[in-house]
Motif scaffolding. Structure first.
Motif, PDB file in Angstrom:
ATOM      1  N   ILE A   1      -1.458  13.465  -4.287  1.00 33.04           N
ATOM      2  CA  ILE A   1      -0.147  14.026  -3.967  1.00 33.04           C
ATOM      3  C   ILE A   1       0.177  15.085  -5.014  1.00 33.04           C
ATOM      4  N   VAL A   2       0.634  16.248  -4.560  1.00 28.42           N
ATOM      5  CA  VAL A   2       1.015  17.310  -5.488  1.00 28.42           C
ATOM      6  C   VAL A   2       2.384  17.846  -5.082  1.00 28.42           C
ATOM      7  N   PRO A   3       3.116  18.445  -6.028  1.00 22.42           N
ATOM      8  CA  PRO A   3       4.378  19.089  -5.651  1.00 22.42           C
ATOM      9  C   PRO A   3       4.138  20.152  -4.592  1.00 22.42           C
ATOM     10  N   ALA A   4       5.078  20.294  -3.682  1.00 19.47           N
ATOM     11  CA  ALA A   4       4.906  21.241  -2.575  1.00 19.47           C
ATOM     12  C   ALA A   4       4.578  22.646  -3.059  1.00 19.47           C
ATOM     13  N   GLU A   5       5.213  23.056  -4.146  1.00 18.59           N
ATOM     14  CA  GLU A   5       4.990  24.412  -4.640  1.00 18.59           C
ATOM     15  C   GLU A   5       3.611  24.596  -5.272  1.00 18.59           C
ATOM     16  N   ALA A   6       2.927  23.491  -5.549  1.00 19.25           N
ATOM     17  CA  ALA A   6       1.595  23.569  -6.169  1.00 19.25           C
ATOM     18  C   ALA A   6       0.473  23.316  -5.170  1.00 19.25           C
ATOM     19  N   LEU A   7       0.810  23.071  -3.898  1.00 18.93           N
ATOM     20  CA  LEU A   7      -0.216  22.687  -2.922  1.00 18.93           C
ATOM     21  C   LEU A   7      -1.259  23.784  -2.727  1.00 18.93           C
ATOM     22  N   ALA A   8      -0.823  25.010  -2.500  1.00 18.25           N
ATOM     23  CA  ALA A   8      -1.765  26.106  -2.230  1.00 18.25           C
ATOM     24  C   ALA A   8      -2.701  26.336  -3.412  1.00 18.25           C
ATOM     25  N   GLU A   9      -2.158  26.330  -4.608  1.00 20.53           N
ATOM     26  CA  GLU A   9      -2.981  26.550  -5.801  1.00 20.53           C
ATOM     27  C   GLU A   9      -3.979  25.407  -5.996  1.00 20.53           C
ATOM     28  N   THR A  10      -3.534  24.175  -5.769  1.00 18.85           N
ATOM     29  CA  THR A  10      -4.414  23.016  -5.931  1.00 18.85           C
ATOM     30  C   THR A  10      -5.567  23.061  -4.936  1.00 18.85           C
ATOM     31  N   ILE A  11      -5.254  23.354  -3.691  1.00 19.37           N
ATOM     32  CA  ILE A  11      -6.281  23.431  -2.654  1.00 19.37           C
ATOM     33  C   ILE A  11      -7.275  24.545  -2.951  1.00 19.37           C
ATOM     34  N   ALA A  12      -6.772  25.685  -3.403  1.00 20.14           N
ATOM     35  CA  ALA A  12      -7.660  26.809  -3.716  1.00 20.14           C
ATOM     36  C   ALA A  12      -8.626  26.432  -4.831  1.00 20.14           C
ATOM     37  N   SER A  13      -8.136  25.721  -5.844  1.00 17.56           N
ATOM     38  CA  SER A  13      -8.981  25.304  -6.958  1.00 17.56           C
ATOM     39  C   SER A  13     -10.047  24.307  -6.507  1.00 17.56           C
ATOM     40  N   ILE A  14      -9.662  23.365  -5.658  1.00 23.14           N
ATOM     41  CA  ILE A  14     -10.605  22.374  -5.147  1.00 23.14           C
ATOM     42  C   ILE A  14     -11.689  23.046  -4.306  1.00 23.14           C
ATOM     43  N   ALA A  15     -11.273  23.921  -3.398  1.00 22.27           N
ATOM     44  CA  ALA A  15     -12.238  24.603  -2.530  1.00 22.27           C
ATOM     45  C   ALA A  15     -13.198  25.455  -3.338  1.00 22.27           C
ATOM     46  N   GLU A  16     -12.689  26.122  -4.366  1.00 23.51           N
ATOM     47  CA  GLU A  16     -13.540  26.959  -5.221  1.00 23.51           C
ATOM     48  C   GLU A  16     -14.582  26.106  -5.933  1.00 23.51           C
ATOM     49  N   ALA A  17     -14.179  24.944  -6.437  1.00 24.43           N
ATOM     50  CA  ALA A  17     -15.111  24.069  -7.141  1.00 24.43           C
ATOM     51  C   ALA A  17     -16.195  23.544  -6.206  1.00 24.43           C
TER      52      ALA A  17
ATOM     53  N   VAL B   1     -11.720  19.747   3.459  1.00 24.69           N
ATOM     54  CA  VAL B   1     -10.556  19.283   2.713  1.00 24.69           C
ATOM     55  C   VAL B   1      -9.304  19.656   3.490  1.00 24.69           C
ATOM     56  N   ALA B   2      -8.422  18.701   3.696  1.00 25.00           N
ATOM     57  CA  ALA B   2      -7.188  18.967   4.425  1.00 25.00           C
ATOM     58  C   ALA B   2      -6.023  19.098   3.460  1.00 25.00           C
ATOM     59  N   ALA B   3      -5.117  20.003   3.793  1.00 22.11           N
ATOM     60  CA  ALA B   3      -3.882  20.176   3.030  1.00 22.11           C
ATOM     61  C   ALA B   3      -2.714  19.985   3.980  1.00 22.11           C
ATOM     62  N   THR B   4      -1.833  19.051   3.667  1.00 24.05           N
ATOM     63  CA  THR B   4      -0.685  18.830   4.541  1.00 24.05           C
ATOM     64  C   THR B   4       0.611  19.029   3.772  1.00 24.05           C
ATOM     65  N   GLN B   5       1.528  19.759   4.381  1.00 24.51           N
ATOM     66  CA  GLN B   5       2.738  20.189   3.698  1.00 24.51           C
ATOM     67  C   GLN B   5       4.010  19.531   4.219  1.00 24.51           C
ATOM     68  N   GLY B   6       3.897  18.726   5.278  1.00 20.79           N
ATOM     69  CA  GLY B   6       5.106  18.148   5.858  1.00 20.79           C
ATOM     70  C   GLY B   6       4.765  17.018   6.802  1.00 20.79           C
ATOM     71  N   PRO B   7       5.635  16.736   7.780  1.00 23.81           N
ATOM     72  CA  PRO B   7       5.426  15.607   8.675  1.00 23.81           C
ATOM     73  C   PRO B   7       4.085  15.658   9.416  1.00 23.81           C
ATOM     74  N   VAL B   8       3.456  14.491   9.500  1.00 18.95           N
ATOM     75  CA  VAL B   8       2.200  14.309  10.234  1.00 18.95           C
ATOM     76  C   VAL B   8       2.441  13.207  11.246  1.00 18.95           C
ATOM     77  N   VAL B   9       2.271  13.519  12.513  1.00 16.99           N
ATOM     78  CA  VAL B   9       2.573  12.548  13.577  1.00 16.99           C
ATOM     79  C   VAL B   9       1.353  12.379  14.472  1.00 16.99           C
ATOM     80  N   GLY B  10       1.044  11.143  14.842  1.00 17.30           N
ATOM     81  CA  GLY B  10       0.040  10.853  15.856  1.00 17.30           C
ATOM     82  C   GLY B  10      -1.262  11.605  15.697  1.00 17.30           C
ATOM     83  N   SER B  11      -1.522  12.529  16.604  1.00 19.94           N
ATOM     84  CA  SER B  11      -2.766  13.291  16.608  1.00 19.94           C
ATOM     85  C   SER B  11      -2.976  14.073  15.325  1.00 19.94           C
ATOM     86  N   GLY B  12      -1.892  14.442  14.665  1.00 17.62           N
ATOM     87  CA  GLY B  12      -2.025  15.104  13.368  1.00 17.62           C
ATOM     88  C   GLY B  12      -2.727  14.212  12.367  1.00 17.62           C
ATOM     89  N   GLY B  13      -2.430  12.919  12.413  1.00 11.33           N
ATOM     90  CA  GLY B  13      -3.113  11.972  11.542  1.00 11.33           C
ATOM     91  C   GLY B  13      -4.576  11.840  11.899  1.00 11.33           C
TER      92      GLY B  13
END
Length: 259
Positions: free
Chosen positions: A180-196, A102-114
């Motif tokens: 898409i999630v609010p930036a401030e909720a990204l870490a919590e959302t990812i942690a919940s997904i990974a745990e599940a 599972v990938a979590a992205t918090q900002g700009p994604v360019v070229g190879s990042g995609g």
């Protein structure tokens, strides 16, 4: 002489591996050392029986600024070709990992990042994420294969030809990100997904990933055969009975039984 800082960090916690791009001084631009380390890490995680889910993220405000073109200064064509092959090997190692990635992205994604993100199973993006694929504008070729398979040929061409910045809402509509999630909720959302994911039976999860990936490459009839082979393997393992018992004893199982 001090040891060079690794371009990618790895930590493990309770069945989840966290892989973090960490070249913040270069906006996490992908260079040869990062390619080699990503390949090494994902090959190791694929073989690690204790890992049930992988989260790929990046430090800093930018997920990845694309390929690090500065490392090409003074290099010849043979070096550039070898470097591109190293990047393809890194993407392939991510895509071939049998654990859900599972990938979590918090900002700009360019070229190879995609390319890195499209090698993962799905992407959770903050509302600050943007995408850009400017390879032709940089005088090179890239993202021509995974991008069209993700969003379609015409849309991929439009992004590649224009090099425009695509907002995260459009990326979601095109299927490039799953949520898409609010930036401030990204870490919590990812942690919940990974745990599940990590809590699920690992064989069933690995076979589900394999069946989806193989099924996407064939027609429906052959895809059903792929799924049946996966089901038979699950049954042969015997662990499906434990999963059935857990479901029956869960709130969701009781609710489903009452329907």
């Amino acid at each position: 002489m001090s040891k060079a800082k690794p371009p990618v960090l790895l930590r493990r916690e309770e069945g989840v591996a966290h892989v973090v791009l960490d070249r913040t001084e270069a906006r996490n631009a992908l260079n040869l050392p990062m390619c080699l380390v990503l390949k090494e890490i994902f090959e190791a995680l694929d073989a690690d029986a204790d890992i049930r889910a992988v989260v790929l993220s990046a430090n800093g405000p930018v997920f990845c600024a694309g390929a690090d073109l500065k490392e090409r200064n003074g290099r010849d064509e043979a070096w550039v070709i070898a470097r591109r092959r190293a990047s393809f090997a890194a993407y392939d190692a991510i895509a071939r990992c049998r654990k859900p990635v599972v990938a979590a992205t918090q900002g700009p994604v360019v070229g190879s990042g995609g390319e890195i993100l499209m090698s993962c199973d799905f992407v959770i993006a903050s509302d600050r994420t943007t995408f850009r694929f400017p390879e032709p504008q940089w005088g090179t070729v890239g993202a021509t294969q995974r991008l069209q398979r993700t969003i379609g040929k015409m849309r991929a061409k439009e992004l590649l030809f224009t090099g425009r910045t695509m907002p995260v809402e459009e990326a979601y509509q095109l299927g490039l990100v799953a949520r898409i999630v609010p930036a401030e909720a990204l870490a919590e959302t990812i942690a919940s997904i990974a745990e599940a994911i990590a809590a699920a039976p690992p064989l069933a999860m690995a076979l589900t990933k394999q069946a989806v990936d193989l099924g996407s490459e064939t027609d429906l009839n052959n895809g059903i055969r792929v799924e049946m082979a996966a089901i038979e393997r699950c049954l042969a393992d015997g662990g499906w009975r434990d999963g059935l018992n857990r479901f029956a004893n869960s709130v969701g199982g009781k609710e489903n039984h009452d329907l």
